[in-house]
Design a protein around this motif. Structure first.
Motif, PDB file in Angstrom:
ATOM      1  N   GLY A   1      15.108  -3.072  11.999  1.00 55.90           N
ATOM      2  CA  GLY A   1      16.150  -2.616  11.062  1.00 55.90           C
ATOM      3  C   GLY A   1      16.011  -3.294   9.706  1.00 55.90           C
ATOM      4  O   GLY A   1      15.992  -2.643   8.659  1.00 55.90           O
ATOM      5  N   GLY A   2      15.921  -4.630   9.709  1.00 58.03           N
ATOM      6  CA  GLY A   2      15.813  -5.395   8.459  1.00 58.03           C
ATOM      7  C   GLY A   2      14.524  -5.074   7.720  1.00 58.03           C
ATOM      8  O   GLY A   2      14.487  -5.046   6.487  1.00 58.03           O
ATOM      9  N   ILE A   3      13.457  -4.834   8.467  1.00 54.40           N
ATOM     10  CA  ILE A   3      12.158  -4.523   7.846  1.00 54.40           C
ATOM     11  C   ILE A   3      12.250  -3.198   7.098  1.00 54.40           C
ATOM     12  O   ILE A   3      11.839  -3.083   5.937  1.00 54.40           O
ATOM     13  CB  ILE A   3      11.054  -4.467   8.926  1.00 54.40           C
ATOM     14  N   LEU A   4      12.825  -2.185   7.755  1.00 51.80           N
ATOM     15  CA  LEU A   4      12.925  -0.862   7.114  1.00 51.80           C
ATOM     16  C   LEU A   4      13.816  -0.933   5.874  1.00 51.80           C
ATOM     17  O   LEU A   4      13.499  -0.343   4.832  1.00 51.80           O
ATOM     18  CB  LEU A   4      13.457   0.171   8.122  1.00 51.80           C
ATOM     19  N   ARG A   5      14.914  -1.704   5.974  1.00 50.80           N
ATOM     20  CA  ARG A   5      15.789  -1.866   4.796  1.00 50.80           C
ATOM     21  C   ARG A   5      15.033  -2.565   3.670  1.00 50.80           C
ATOM     22  O   ARG A   5      15.170  -2.225   2.495  1.00 50.80           O
ATOM     23  CB  ARG A   5      17.023  -2.701   5.162  1.00 50.80           C
TER      24      ARG A   5
ATOM     25  N   PRO B   1       6.161   5.543  -4.483  1.00 47.21           N
ATOM     26  CA  PRO B   1       7.094   4.545  -5.039  1.00 47.21           C
ATOM     27  C   PRO B   1       8.510   4.661  -4.469  1.00 47.21           C
ATOM     28  O   PRO B   1       9.215   3.658  -4.370  1.00 47.21           O
ATOM     29  CB  PRO B   1       7.066   4.826  -6.544  1.00 47.21           C
ATOM     30  N   GLN B   2       8.936   5.871  -4.121  1.00 44.68           N
ATOM     31  CA  GLN B   2      10.265   6.021  -3.510  1.00 44.68           C
ATOM     32  C   GLN B   2      10.102   6.755  -2.174  1.00 44.68           C
ATOM     33  O   GLN B   2      10.358   7.958  -2.075  1.00 44.68           O
ATOM     34  CB  GLN B   2      11.188   6.784  -4.450  1.00 44.68           C
ATOM     35  N   PRO B   3       9.667   6.038  -1.159  1.00 43.90           N
ATOM     36  CA  PRO B   3       9.316   6.702   0.099  1.00 43.90           C
ATOM     37  C   PRO B   3      10.537   7.196   0.868  1.00 43.90           C
ATOM     38  O   PRO B   3      11.617   6.608   0.793  1.00 43.90           O
ATOM     39  CB  PRO B   3       8.600   5.601   0.891  1.00 43.90           C
ATOM     40  N   THR B   4      10.342   8.271   1.607  1.00 47.37           N
ATOM     41  CA  THR B   4      11.380   8.734   2.528  1.00 47.37           C
ATOM     42  C   THR B   4      11.337   7.827   3.759  1.00 47.37           C
ATOM     43  O   THR B   4      10.370   7.072   3.969  1.00 47.37           O
ATOM     44  CB  THR B   4      11.086  10.174   2.994  1.00 47.37           C
ATOM     45  N   GLN B   5      12.374   7.953   4.599  1.00 45.34           N
ATOM     46  CA  GLN B   5      12.411   7.166   5.838  1.00 45.34           C
ATOM     47  C   GLN B   5      11.164   7.454   6.679  1.00 45.34           C
ATOM     48  O   GLN B   5      10.554   6.549   7.245  1.00 45.34           O
ATOM     49  CB  GLN B   5      13.694   7.539   6.613  1.00 45.34           C
ATOM     50  N   GLU B   6      10.781   8.732   6.717  1.00 41.53           N
ATOM     51  CA  GLU B   6       9.614   9.104   7.521  1.00 41.53           C
ATOM     52  C   GLU B   6       8.331   8.465   6.955  1.00 41.53           C
ATOM     53  O   GLU B   6       7.498   7.956   7.713  1.00 41.53           O
ATOM     54  CB  GLU B   6       9.477  10.636   7.541  1.00 41.53           C
ATOM     55  N   GLN B   7       8.201   8.480   5.622  1.00 42.06           N
ATOM     56  CA  GLN B   7       7.013   7.864   5.013  1.00 42.06           C
ATOM     57  C   GLN B   7       6.971   6.358   5.278  1.00 42.06           C
ATOM     58  O   GLN B   7       5.912   5.786   5.494  1.00 42.06           O
ATOM     59  CB  GLN B   7       6.987   8.145   3.499  1.00 42.06           C
ATOM     60  N   ILE B   8       8.157   5.732   5.268  1.00 42.87           N
ATOM     61  CA  ILE B   8       8.203   4.292   5.571  1.00 42.87           C
ATOM     62  C   ILE B   8       7.744   4.053   7.008  1.00 42.87           C
ATOM     63  O   ILE B   8       6.922   3.164   7.276  1.00 42.87           O
ATOM     64  CB  ILE B   8       9.627   3.726   5.364  1.00 42.87           C
ATOM     65  N   GLU B   9       8.258   4.855   7.917  1.00 47.81           N
ATOM     66  CA  GLU B   9       7.898   4.660   9.328  1.00 47.81           C
ATOM     67  C   GLU B   9       6.406   4.893   9.559  1.00 47.81           C
ATOM     68  O   GLU B   9       5.764   4.147  10.295  1.00 47.81           O
ATOM     69  CB  GLU B   9       8.756   5.567  10.229  1.00 47.81           C
TER      70      GLU B   9
ATOM     71  N   SER C   1      14.497  -1.200  -0.097  1.00 46.65           N
ATOM     72  CA  SER C   1      15.033  -1.987  -1.202  1.00 46.65           C
ATOM     73  C   SER C   1      13.917  -2.418  -2.167  1.00 46.65           C
ATOM     74  O   SER C   1      14.092  -2.410  -3.387  1.00 46.65           O
ATOM     75  CB  SER C   1      15.775  -3.186  -0.602  1.00 46.65           C
ATOM     76  N   ALA C   2      12.730  -2.776  -1.631  1.00 48.34           N
ATOM     77  CA  ALA C   2      11.596  -3.155  -2.497  1.00 48.34           C
ATOM     78  C   ALA C   2      11.194  -1.976  -3.372  1.00 48.34           C
ATOM     79  O   ALA C   2      10.937  -2.134  -4.565  1.00 48.34           O
ATOM     80  CB  ALA C   2      10.415  -3.607  -1.642  1.00 48.34           C
ATOM     81  N   GLY C   3      11.177  -0.782  -2.783  1.00 49.27           N
ATOM     82  CA  GLY C   3      10.826   0.413  -3.552  1.00 49.27           C
ATOM     83  C   GLY C   3      11.816   0.609  -4.696  1.00 49.27           C
ATOM     84  O   GLY C   3      11.419   0.882  -5.837  1.00 49.27           O
ATOM     85  N   GLU C   4      13.106   0.423  -4.387  1.00 43.75           N
ATOM     86  CA  GLU C   4      14.119   0.619  -5.430  1.00 43.75           C
ATOM     87  C   GLU C   4      13.974  -0.419  -6.538  1.00 43.75           C
ATOM     88  O   GLU C   4      14.036  -0.092  -7.720  1.00 43.75           O
ATOM     89  CB  GLU C   4      15.521   0.539  -4.806  1.00 43.75           C
ATOM     90  N   SER C   5      13.747  -1.692  -6.159  1.00 45.06           N
ATOM     91  CA  SER C   5      13.677  -2.687  -7.232  1.00 45.06           C
ATOM     92  C   SER C   5      12.395  -2.543  -8.048  1.00 45.06           C
ATOM     93  O   SER C   5      12.409  -2.765  -9.259  1.00 45.06           O
ATOM     94  CB  SER C   5      13.898  -4.118  -6.741  1.00 45.06           C
ATOM     95  N   LEU C   6      11.290  -2.133  -7.433  1.00 45.18           N
ATOM     96  CA  LEU C   6      10.064  -1.927  -8.216  1.00 45.18           C
ATOM     97  C   LEU C   6      10.217  -0.742  -9.172  1.00 45.18           C
ATOM     98  O   LEU C   6       9.764  -0.793 -10.316  1.00 45.18           O
ATOM     99  CB  LEU C   6       8.866  -1.715  -7.281  1.00 45.18           C
ATOM    100  N   CYS C   7      10.906   0.321  -8.700  1.00 44.75           N
ATOM    101  CA  CYS C   7      11.130   1.483  -9.586  1.00 44.75           C
ATOM    102  C   CYS C   7      12.040   1.094 -10.741  1.00 44.75           C
ATOM    103  O   CYS C   7      11.801   1.497 -11.887  1.00 44.75           O
ATOM    104  CB  CYS C   7      11.754   2.639  -8.803  1.00 44.75           C
TER     105      CYS C   7
ATOM    106  N   ALA D   1       0.839  -1.206   0.000  1.00 47.12           N
ATOM    107  CA  ALA D   1       0.000   0.000   0.000  1.00 47.12           C
ATOM    108  C   ALA D   1       0.869   1.249   0.000  1.00 47.12           C
ATOM    109  O   ALA D   1       0.605   2.218  -0.718  1.00 47.12           O
ATOM    110  CB  ALA D   1      -0.914  -0.019   1.227  1.00 47.12           C
ATOM    111  N   LEU D   2       1.945   1.228   0.794  1.00 50.86           N
ATOM    112  CA  LEU D   2       2.840   2.392   0.877  1.00 50.86           C
ATOM    113  C   LEU D   2       3.494   2.675  -0.474  1.00 50.86           C
ATOM    114  O   LEU D   2       3.511   3.812  -0.951  1.00 50.86           O
ATOM    115  CB  LEU D   2       3.926   2.123   1.943  1.00 50.86           C
ATOM    116  N   LEU D   3       4.048   1.617  -1.096  1.00 51.23           N
ATOM    117  CA  LEU D   3       4.789   1.828  -2.350  1.00 51.23           C
ATOM    118  C   LEU D   3       3.853   2.167  -3.516  1.00 51.23           C
ATOM    119  O   LEU D   3       4.275   2.825  -4.472  1.00 51.23           O
ATOM    120  CB  LEU D   3       5.644   0.599  -2.684  1.00 51.23           C
ATOM    121  N   ASP D   4       2.597   1.716  -3.439  1.00 48.81           N
ATOM    122  CA  ASP D   4       1.636   2.119  -4.474  1.00 48.81           C
ATOM    123  C   ASP D   4       1.416   3.632  -4.409  1.00 48.81           C
ATOM    124  O   ASP D   4       1.210   4.289  -5.415  1.00 48.81           O
ATOM    125  CB  ASP D   4       0.288   1.406  -4.284  1.00 48.81           C
ATOM    126  N   GLN D   5       1.475   4.166  -3.195  1.00 48.57           N
ATOM    127  CA  GLN D   5       1.236   5.603  -3.015  1.00 48.57           C
ATOM    128  C   GLN D   5       2.517   6.420  -3.147  1.00 48.57           C
ATOM    129  O   GLN D   5       2.531   7.498  -3.713  1.00 48.57           O
ATOM    130  CB  GLN D   5       0.629   5.822  -1.636  1.00 48.57           C
TER     131      GLN D   5
END
Ligand code: FES
Ligand code: FES
Length: 182
Positions: free
Chosen positions: A147-151, A125-133, A155-161, A119-123
């Protein structure tokens, strides 16, 4: 007190129309897990605090433990099973990123985390750290320390872009060929 009458309930679950005879107060999480055997959606707190039961309803993340059948009648629901590919073992790029970045340990929270990430990446696609949190603030993990979840989300955002870019370039090349051919 008499039990509420069972009604026909319909919704589109992972792209397929489903019709069930259930009471209007059946929880969505029970429809998914018990009636449709979609057990990838987990259930933990049952009061809307942990996000283990998160699914998408018309593209928005919702806690399926809080929704009753009458509230999602006719809606489009996507569960974790609807994200992966058709072949066994196919992973969605978000799931792949969770694997590669060590975004889970026991894995119980992971389907909900992946759904919120979608849902986040649909809205964004390249979220900031704050948007991820903010995007994942409704999902709790008892194991990883986040830590691993945020990474994984980053990383998912980067590979989808990157995948979108490749598709865009291929489309442009195809259009160029069409112009030259005609
Ligand atoms: S089980 Fe639904 S929010 Fe925790
Ligand atoms: S990986 Fe165990 S609860 Fe998150």
């Amino acid at each position: 007190m008499s039990k509420p009458l069972a009604n026909f309930w319909t919704a589109v679950i992972n792209g397929e129309e489903q019709q069930l005879q259930i009471t209007p107060t059946t929880r969505l999480v029970d429809i998914l897990r018990t009636h449709l055997n979609l057990t990838g959606t987990k259930v933990s707190c049952e009061v809307g605090r942990c996000g283990a039961c998160m699914v998408l309803m018309d593209g928005d993340p919702v806690n399926s433990c809080l929704l009753m059948a009458y509230q999602c009648q006719g809606r489009e629901i996507t569960t974790i099973e609807g994200l992966s590919g058709n072949q066994e073992g196919d992973l969605h790029p978000i799931q792949q990123a969770f694997v590669e970045e060590g975004g889970f340990q026991c894995g119980y929270c992971t389907p909900g985390m992946v759904i919120s990430t979608k849902a986040l990446l649909d809205q964004h696609p390249q979220p900031t750290q704050e948007q991820i949190e903010i995007g994942l603030c409704g999902n709790l993990c008892r194991c990883t320390g986040y830590g691993g979840i945020l990474r994984a989300v980053k990383s998912a955002g980067e590979s989808l872009c990157a995948a979108d870019k490749i598709t865009e370039n291929t489309e442009m090349e195809r259009n160029d060929y069409d112009v030259v051919d005609s």
